[in-house]
Scaffold this active site. Sequence first.
Site, mmCIF file in Angstrom:
data_model
loop_
_atom_site.group_PDB
_atom_site.id
_atom_site.type_symbol
_atom_site.label_atom_id
_atom_site.label_comp_id
_atom_site.label_asym_id
_atom_site.label_seq_id
_atom_site.Cartn_x
_atom_site.Cartn_y
_atom_site.Cartn_z
ATOM 1 C CB ALA A 95 -0.830 -0.118 0.969
ATOM 2 C CE LYS A 96 6.051 0.142 -2.774
ATOM 3 N NZ LYS A 96 5.947 -0.670 -3.603
#
Lengths: 277, 277
Positions: A95-96
Amino acid sequence: MNSIRLFNQIKTKKSFLCVGLDTEFEKIPEGVRSAEQPQLEFNREIIQATYSQVIAYKINTAFYEARGAEGWKEMEQTVALIRSVDPEIMIIADAKRGDIGNTSEMYAKAFLDRMGVDAVTVSPYMGYDTVNAFLKRNDKWVIILAVTSNKSAEDFQFLKVNDSEVTLYEKVLLTSQQWGTVDNIIYVAGATRPEQILQIRRHIPDHFLLVPGIGAQGGSLEDVAKHGINSRCGLIVNTSRAVIFADPSRNFARTAHMKAVELQQQMESILKNYKLI
Amino acid sequence: MNSIRLFNQIKTKKSFLCVGLDTEFEKIPEGVRSAEQPQLEFNREIIQATYSQVIAYKINTAFYEARGAEGWKEMEQTVALIRSVDPEIMIIADAKRGDIGNTSEMYAKAFLDRMGVDAVTVSPYMGYDTVNAFLKRNDKWVIILAVTSNKSAEDFQFLKVNDSEVTLYEKVLLTSQQWGTVDNIIYVAGATRPEQILQIRRHIPDHFLLVPGIGAQGGSLEDVAKHGINSRCGLIVNTSRAVIFADPSRNFARTAHMKAVELQQQMESILKNYKLI
């Protein structure tokens, strides 16, 4: 899940393969694309075809968000599906994310509590606040970006900091090591720069590394193993497109299975060479 | 929307206020929390109560993702609602994304194309690849993190790089300026460190800054204006909790209106002092 359980899974499956479910809608073969839940159905076939070869699935959230709420729902259902097929498999939300404390808490809630994944990738730019919420959960992990696999990783990650020879990504390793343990922090180390994996190992000999960039991005498994393997393997090597979209036809799952078996067998011989199994 | 249109809106509304829709489910007053679409209904009242005072709404994606697919749907509906109330208002997805090229493209698709917001916040750690997709869209913006408002911003953003006096966040400004223009790049500059806003202005006199940290986080509007205002205002000052959750009772919207009017009036007098209106 802690690092011992992860290593046990590696020994059992003779693999350190992670398959990335970068399930791009436009690339789903036609017969599945027209299904009511196309991403879920595609993932179902991929998971059935590969779960015996993998120790982890990495769900790239962008590809689901691109389909809005429906995509998000199919992402949640994909997590439940993996759990039902093999509860030992690590599930990573790629998802960073990364934000201030109260917002990071919401991301931890979204992914670790509600969706129920084991690990979330986080960008370190905003510092400790961005990872703290993820470290507070038992048996869960945060995966911090160190060296990414893309070309423009060089823009900032390789800058030398504080009048020293230490680069920014090394500083990220050194600072963030104080925040957690080998049982709750993993680092991203791109396969496209194996020499940096060697350098990363000088700083963190014991942590697991999530290694993207094998396959479509051009990294080599042998180089990654040579520089990155440790006494508990310490590697989770990801490949996405080169497995899930290896075959654009309706036979995609069978081809994905063959690709996964091929990689698992290479990994098995690496694990044997290093006397880990 | 380009920077001229944004400045026109600032002159028309005599305000450079952005209200952050950090709509935390647990903080929604009871009468609304039990609605079928609690976040959307809360936002509806907040938007009705504040749209005349604001030039932008910032939607913090984490607070919606924490409710899964349903939250995502209410986030999408919130965007549509803002558009129907006042199509000139800038809508920011505060998503803090950032990934390799093909994934960034998916994030751009998710937020700019599908959800239809005007701007997305992005973390610069992975370099140019992370912003390129956002710059390819006409009339859309990428908002790059420079100096964030949280305490641990210091962990990495203030490191000096390349044996110079230039800090990492300044390097982010200097490098990323080459990637786009004042019409498609905005930078995050936290209000909790006004002296850094002055420093940021030395490098980028003309870009708009998104300034979080006023209110709950303690930043001062006067300090921000003193250091950051430029000939087209150049400031989008955000406040979230201090407006939307100023009043925990069922009268939250009326109180939010009062808080927004108060801030708008302070901004009007600042704009007059600097002879921008």
